[in-house]
Design an enzyme around this catalytic site. Structure first.
Site, PDB file in Angstrom:
ATOM      1  N   THR A 163       0.877  -1.179   0.000  1.00 42.53           N
ATOM      2  CA  THR A 163       0.000   0.000   0.000  1.00 42.53           C
ATOM      3  C   THR A 163       0.915   1.230   0.000  1.00 42.53           C
ATOM      4  OG1 THR A 163      -0.112  -0.243   2.417  1.00 42.53           O
ATOM      5  CG2 THR A 163      -1.983  -1.064   1.155  1.00 42.53           C
ATOM      6  N   GLY A 190      19.602   9.765  15.315  1.00 40.16           N
ATOM      7  CA  GLY A 190      20.420   9.351  14.175  1.00 40.16           C
ATOM      8  C   GLY A 190      20.038  10.083  12.908  1.00 40.16           C
ATOM      9  N   CYS A 230       7.573   1.723   5.788  1.00 41.98           N
ATOM     10  CA  CYS A 230       6.353   1.960   6.575  1.00 41.98           C
ATOM     11  C   CYS A 230       6.240   3.373   7.144  1.00 41.98           C
ATOM     12  CB  CYS A 230       6.265   0.929   7.685  1.00 41.98           C
ATOM     13  SG  CYS A 230       5.979  -0.712   7.034  1.00 41.98           S
ATOM     14  N   PHE A 273      12.868   3.245  20.860  1.00 42.49           N
ATOM     15  CA  PHE A 273      12.616   4.254  19.817  1.00 42.49           C
ATOM     16  C   PHE A 273      13.037   5.651  20.247  1.00 42.49           C
ATOM     17  CE2 PHE A 273      10.817   2.341  16.040  1.00 42.49           C
ATOM     18  CZ  PHE A 273      10.876   1.020  16.463  1.00 42.49           C
ATOM     19  N   THR A 319      -1.288  -2.460   5.657  1.00 44.27           N
ATOM     20  CA  THR A 319      -1.585  -1.234   6.407  1.00 44.27           C
ATOM     21  C   THR A 319      -2.433  -0.317   5.532  1.00 44.27           C
ATOM     22  OG1 THR A 319       0.501  -1.447   7.572  1.00 44.27           O
ATOM     23  CG2 THR A 319      -0.535   0.731   7.606  1.00 44.27           C
ATOM     24  N   LYS A 357       5.566   6.511   4.699  1.00 48.21           N
ATOM     25  CA  LYS A 357       4.269   6.508   4.001  1.00 48.21           C
ATOM     26  C   LYS A 357       3.103   6.490   4.980  1.00 48.21           C
ATOM     27  CE  LYS A 357       3.317   1.567   3.225  1.00 48.21           C
ATOM     28  NZ  LYS A 357       2.298   1.350   4.256  1.00 48.21           N
TER      29      LYS A 357
HETATM   30  P1  NAD Z   1       6.148  -6.058  -0.359  1.00 47.33           P
HETATM   31  O1  NAD Z   1       6.220  -5.065  -1.440  1.00 47.33           O
HETATM   32  O2  NAD Z   1       7.395  -6.619   0.224  1.00 47.33           O
HETATM   33  O3  NAD Z   1       5.259  -7.310  -0.828  1.00 47.33           O
HETATM   34  C1  NAD Z   1       4.043  -7.190  -1.495  1.00 47.33           C
HETATM   35  C2  NAD Z   1       3.876  -8.437  -2.377  1.00 47.33           C
HETATM   36  O4  NAD Z   1       2.557  -8.436  -2.917  1.00 47.33           O
HETATM   37  C3  NAD Z   1       4.831  -8.449  -3.566  1.00 47.33           C
HETATM   38  O5  NAD Z   1       5.562  -9.666  -3.586  1.00 47.33           O
HETATM   39  C4  NAD Z   1       3.902  -8.325  -4.778  1.00 47.33           C
HETATM   40  O6  NAD Z   1       4.368  -9.023  -5.918  1.00 47.33           O
HETATM   41  C5  NAD Z   1       2.615  -8.939  -4.243  1.00 47.33           C
HETATM   42  N1  NAD Z   1       1.422  -8.524  -4.986  1.00 47.33           N
HETATM   43  C6  NAD Z   1       1.071  -7.294  -5.427  1.00 47.33           C
HETATM   44  N2  NAD Z   1      -0.094  -7.359  -6.103  1.00 47.33           N
HETATM   45  C7  NAD Z   1      -0.502  -8.641  -6.076  1.00 47.33           C
HETATM   46  C8  NAD Z   1      -1.616  -9.330  -6.608  1.00 47.33           C
HETATM   47  N3  NAD Z   1      -2.570  -8.690  -7.310  1.00 47.33           N
HETATM   48  N4  NAD Z   1      -1.706 -10.658  -6.399  1.00 47.33           N
HETATM   49  C9  NAD Z   1      -0.755 -11.336  -5.711  1.00 47.33           C
HETATM   50  N5  NAD Z   1       0.331 -10.724  -5.189  1.00 47.33           N
HETATM   51  C10 NAD Z   1       0.461  -9.394  -5.365  1.00 47.33           C
HETATM   52  O7  NAD Z   1       5.271  -5.378   0.790  1.00 47.33           O
HETATM   53  P2  NAD Z   1       5.383  -5.596   2.359  1.00 47.33           P
HETATM   54  O8  NAD Z   1       6.548  -4.849   2.902  1.00 47.33           O
HETATM   55  O9  NAD Z   1       5.218  -7.026   2.656  1.00 47.33           O
HETATM   56  O10 NAD Z   1       4.079  -4.801   2.862  1.00 47.33           O
HETATM   57  C11 NAD Z   1       2.791  -5.304   2.603  1.00 47.33           C
HETATM   58  C12 NAD Z   1       1.802  -4.502   3.454  1.00 47.33           C
HETATM   59  O11 NAD Z   1       2.066  -4.713   4.844  1.00 47.33           O
HETATM   60  C13 NAD Z   1       1.872  -2.988   3.260  1.00 47.33           C
HETATM   61  O12 NAD Z   1       0.587  -2.453   3.411  1.00 47.33           O
HETATM   62  C14 NAD Z   1       2.751  -2.526   4.394  1.00 47.33           C
HETATM   63  O13 NAD Z   1       2.493  -1.195   4.771  1.00 47.33           O
HETATM   64  C15 NAD Z   1       2.317  -3.469   5.497  1.00 47.33           C
HETATM   65  N6  NAD Z   1       3.327  -3.710   6.534  1.00 47.33           N
HETATM   66  C16 NAD Z   1       4.648  -3.840   6.191  1.00 47.33           C
HETATM   67  C17 NAD Z   1       5.594  -4.094   7.176  1.00 47.33           C
HETATM   68  C18 NAD Z   1       7.050  -4.209   6.839  1.00 47.33           C
HETATM   69  O14 NAD Z   1       7.856  -4.188   7.758  1.00 47.33           O
HETATM   70  N7  NAD Z   1       7.435  -4.346   5.591  1.00 47.33           N
HETATM   71  C19 NAD Z   1       5.181  -4.255   8.512  1.00 47.33           C
HETATM   72  C20 NAD Z   1       3.825  -4.154   8.811  1.00 47.33           C
HETATM   73  C21 NAD Z   1       2.901  -3.876   7.817  1.00 47.33           C
HETATM   74  C1  UDX Z   2       8.092  -0.307  11.575  1.00 45.45           C
HETATM   75  C2  UDX Z   2       7.335  -0.552  12.891  1.00 45.45           C
HETATM   76  O1  UDX Z   2       8.252  -0.591  13.986  1.00 45.45           O
HETATM   77  C3  UDX Z   2       6.562  -1.864  12.829  1.00 45.45           C
HETATM   78  O2  UDX Z   2       5.792  -2.037  14.018  1.00 45.45           O
HETATM   79  C4  UDX Z   2       5.637  -1.803  11.632  1.00 45.45           C
HETATM   80  O3  UDX Z   2       4.914  -3.013  11.530  1.00 45.45           O
HETATM   81  C5  UDX Z   2       6.413  -1.533  10.353  1.00 45.45           C
HETATM   82  O4  UDX Z   2       7.163  -0.324  10.501  1.00 45.45           O
HETATM   83  P1  UDX Z   2      10.305  -1.233  10.448  1.00 45.45           P
HETATM   84  O5  UDX Z   2      10.042  -0.205   9.410  1.00 45.45           O
HETATM   85  O6  UDX Z   2      10.620  -2.617  10.026  1.00 45.45           O
HETATM   86  O7  UDX Z   2       9.037  -1.355  11.432  1.00 45.45           O
HETATM   87  O8  UDX Z   2      11.531  -0.754  11.339  1.00 45.45           O
HETATM   88  P2  UDX Z   2      11.738   0.008  12.730  1.00 45.45           P
HETATM   89  O9  UDX Z   2      12.582  -0.825  13.578  1.00 45.45           O
HETATM   90  O10 UDX Z   2      10.469   0.499  13.298  1.00 45.45           O
HETATM   91  O11 UDX Z   2      12.600   1.260  12.240  1.00 45.45           O
HETATM   92  C6  UDX Z   2      12.066   2.213  11.331  1.00 45.45           C
HETATM   93  C7  UDX Z   2      13.069   3.312  11.092  1.00 45.45           C
HETATM   94  O12 UDX Z   2      13.258   4.100  12.269  1.00 45.45           O
HETATM   95  C8  UDX Z   2      14.462   2.812  10.701  1.00 45.45           C
HETATM   96  O13 UDX Z   2      14.997   3.652   9.690  1.00 45.45           O
HETATM   97  C9  UDX Z   2      15.266   2.938  11.981  1.00 45.45           C
HETATM   98  O14 UDX Z   2      16.639   3.113  11.756  1.00 45.45           O
HETATM   99  C10 UDX Z   2      14.638   4.186  12.577  1.00 45.45           C
HETATM  100  N1  UDX Z   2      14.771   4.264  14.049  1.00 45.45           N
HETATM  101  C11 UDX Z   2      14.169   3.325  14.835  1.00 45.45           C
HETATM  102  C12 UDX Z   2      15.481   5.305  14.615  1.00 45.45           C
HETATM  103  O15 UDX Z   2      16.027   6.164  13.900  1.00 45.45           O
HETATM  104  N2  UDX Z   2      15.554   5.386  15.973  1.00 45.45           N
HETATM  105  C13 UDX Z   2      14.967   4.477  16.795  1.00 45.45           C
HETATM  106  O16 UDX Z   2      15.087   4.612  18.023  1.00 45.45           O
HETATM  107  C14 UDX Z   2      14.246   3.414  16.215  1.00 45.45           C
END
Ligand code: NAD
Ligand code: UDX
Length: 471
Positions: A89, A276, A283, A272, A124, A286
């Site tokens: 997203t 830095g 995440c 947190f 999300t 956006k």
């Molecule tokens: P990502 O880009 O790593 O993975 C998304 C996957 O979905 C890709 O492999 C893509 O090919 C697939 N996809 C897209 N359209 C599709 C379709 N029509 N059918 C089947 N597959 C399809 O994304 P992500 O980092 O896993 O994030 C996914 C969601 O979870 C986002 O909304 C993000 O904000 C949320 N989220 C991410 C994190 C994180 O740490 N990355 C943590 C919590 C929540």
């Molecule tokens: C974040 C949220 O923590 C998680 O709960 C959510 O599901 C996805 O987004 P992530 O993006 O994987 O997770 O990493 P996170 O450990 O939260 O760090 C995010 C950014 O903040 C990084 O660039 C990290 O370096 C920075 N950060 C984190 C700081 O600069 N200071 C801190 O104390 C903690």
């Protein structure tokens, strides 16, 4: 005995793949769907497309049995009781979330539904997306009795994703009725009942039999807002400490002592509060923008989030200016860039402050040799090839003959640098640390000029090294 369920996870990215592997480890039968054929092939052949602790072991244990991979969404939906949507997203126009991937998946699910399913929104998303998903299903003619839509946001962090998923602080389920909430309770029963933690080979973590995971059932809107508000709050904590770091530096205080002092207040907590380069990743940037957009749409003042973003952007400028003031001019300067990932323990470079800084250095004419333990392949795909950009096999090679080393990502490997060896490798013993990995006194005693964030820079009176005597 916990009940084993049939689950479909759509999306095999950082969230989808981790969820699929963890559900499999919890004993469920999982079909993981992706429309990226290359990725599906790689997964079917035993490959692991992302760098994530425990994931290779879980996939090796369950792939082909408890978890299978496919690009055939309709078949996967048909054989599953719960269908999790975990597609991207990304940020769209004006800060709003781009929900087109979610909508495309929902349209496909609509064509596939023949019996009752609970559709679970794990990506999300902004508040009211759950309602939109229901509306799209209706528009595609799906009978109201054939589905419920539940919001189950994911809170995992990259780098610790598997542990976070299996040992969550909380599981949030936003449901409109008891029937669909109950299905989600059954999905997570191995964690909330504690049985998973007693299982041989369970991934260890903070939860256990006597301290199982907690599940909170709310309305769908509340669940959606819990996710956005959690990420926005954490981002705010980071911007807050970064703003205080800049003040600390201006008044000769030390941000590490200040963060420790603040964090000891149990109402605030120590997490947190690491100053830095500011937050990056796929995440926080956006989600802060999307949450602000939602508030604006509803006429609610969350201008605070605009300040959070501005402070975050400023932080990179502050660091870049530190590099300039430590080195004077940048054109032709050789710099070791240690770290490319947006944080340590991941290969993800989305919105990475390190990448932004490397780009800025290249534009300024510096000659950069970059090294990252996991993110170099992804960086090579993103950073345009340039005559003044090279990649090194290890951090000492990156540092060799450089005018300074810049620490851009908080990898453990960097915190454990052999400082004497680093000093020998560098042309001038200058370290500019965007992640405060070292203590200024320690760096000084190793002969470095050391510049960090929110602490006084310590300059060596004599930065040069003795010239080698001619042979
Ligand atoms: P990502 O880009 O790593 O993975 C998304 C996957 O979905 C890709 O492999 C893509 O090919 C697939 N996809 C897209 N359209 C599709 C379709 N029509 N059918 C089947 N597959 C399809 O994304 P992500 O980092 O896993 O994030 C996914 C969601 O979870 C986002 O909304 C993000 O904000 C949320 N989220 C991410 C994190 C994180 O740490 N990355 C943590 C919590 C929540
Ligand atoms: C974040 C949220 O923590 C998680 O709960 C959510 O599901 C996805 O987004 P992530 O993006 O994987 O997770 O990493 P996170 O450990 O939260 O760090 C995010 C950014 O903040 C990084 O660039 C990290 O370096 C920075 N950060 C984190 C700081 O600069 N200071 C801190 O104390 C903690």
């Amino acid at each position: 005995m916990p009940e084993h369920m049939s689950i479909c996870v759509i999306g095999s990215g950082y969230v989808g793949l981790v969820a699929a592997a963890c559900f499999a480890d919890m004993g469920h039968k999982v079909v993981c769907v992706d429309n990226d054929e290359v990725r599906v092939k790689q997964l079917c052949e035993g490959g692991v497309p992302i760098f994530e602790e425990h994931l290779p072991e879980l996939l090796a244990k369950h792939a082909g049995t408890n978890v299978v991979f496919t690009s055939r969404l309709a078949d996967a939906v048909e054989q599953s009781e719960a269908v999790f949507i975990a597609v991207g997203t990304p940020q769209g126009d004006g800060g709003a979330a781009d929900l087109s991937y979610v909508e495309a998946v929902v349209a496909e699910i609509a064509r596939a539904i023949k019996s009752y399913k609970v559709i679970v929104e794990k990506s999300t998303v902004p508040v009211y997306t759950n309602d939109w998903i229901r509306r799209v299903l209706h528009r595609h003619g799906v009978d109201q009795d054939l589905f419920d839509v539940v919001s189950n946001p994911e809170f995992l962090r990259e780098g610790t994703a598997v542990t976070d998923f299996l040992h969550p602080d909380r599981i949030v389920v936003g449901a409109r009725n008891e029937q669909s909430a109950e299905i989600l309770r059954r999905v997570y029963q191995p964690l909330t009942g504690g049985a998973y933690y007693a299982q041989p080979g369970a991934v260890p973590g903070t939860c256990g039999m006597g301290r199982p995971a907690k599940l909170l059932v709310t309305s769908t809107q509340s669940a959606e807002i819990i996710k956005h508000a959690s990420n926005a709050f954490l981002a705010m904590k980071i911007s807050f400490i970064n703003a205080v770091a800049n003040l600390a530096e201006a008044v000769d205080a030390d941000i590490e002592d200040i963060a420790a002092g603040i964090g000891l207040d149990s109402r605030i907590g120590p997490k947190f509060l690491r100053a830095g380069l500011g937050y990056g990743g796929s995440c926080f940037p956006k989600d802060v923008a999307a949450f602000h957009w939602v508030a604006q749409e509803r006429g609610v003042n969350l201008q605070l989030l605009e300040e959070v973003r501005k402070i975050n952007d400023t932080q990179r400028e502050v660091f870049f200016n530190k590099v300039r003031s430590a080195l004077w001019t940048l054109r032709g300067k050789r710099l070791a860039a240690l770290g490319l990932a947006f944080k340590g323990d991941t290969d993800d470079i989305r919105e990475s402050p390190a990448i932004a800084i490397v780009k800025q250095l290249l534009q300024a004419g510096a000659i950069v040799t970059a090294y990252d333990p996991a993110a170099m392949e992804r960086a090579k795909e993103t950073l345009p090839p340039a005559a003044n950009l090279k990649y090194a096999e290890d951090l000492y090679e990156a540092a060799k003959d450089a005018d300074a080393a810049l620490i851009l990502t908080d990898w453990k490997e960097f915190a454990q640098i052999d400082l004497a060896r680093l000093n020998r490798a560098l042309r001038f013993p200058i370290v500019i640390d965007g992640r405060n990995l070292f203590k200024p006194r320690e760096m000084q005693s190793h002969g470095f000029t050391y510049v960090s964030v929110g602490r006084q820079a310590s300059y060596q009176a004599q930065e040069g090294k003795p010239r080698e005597s001619p042979v």
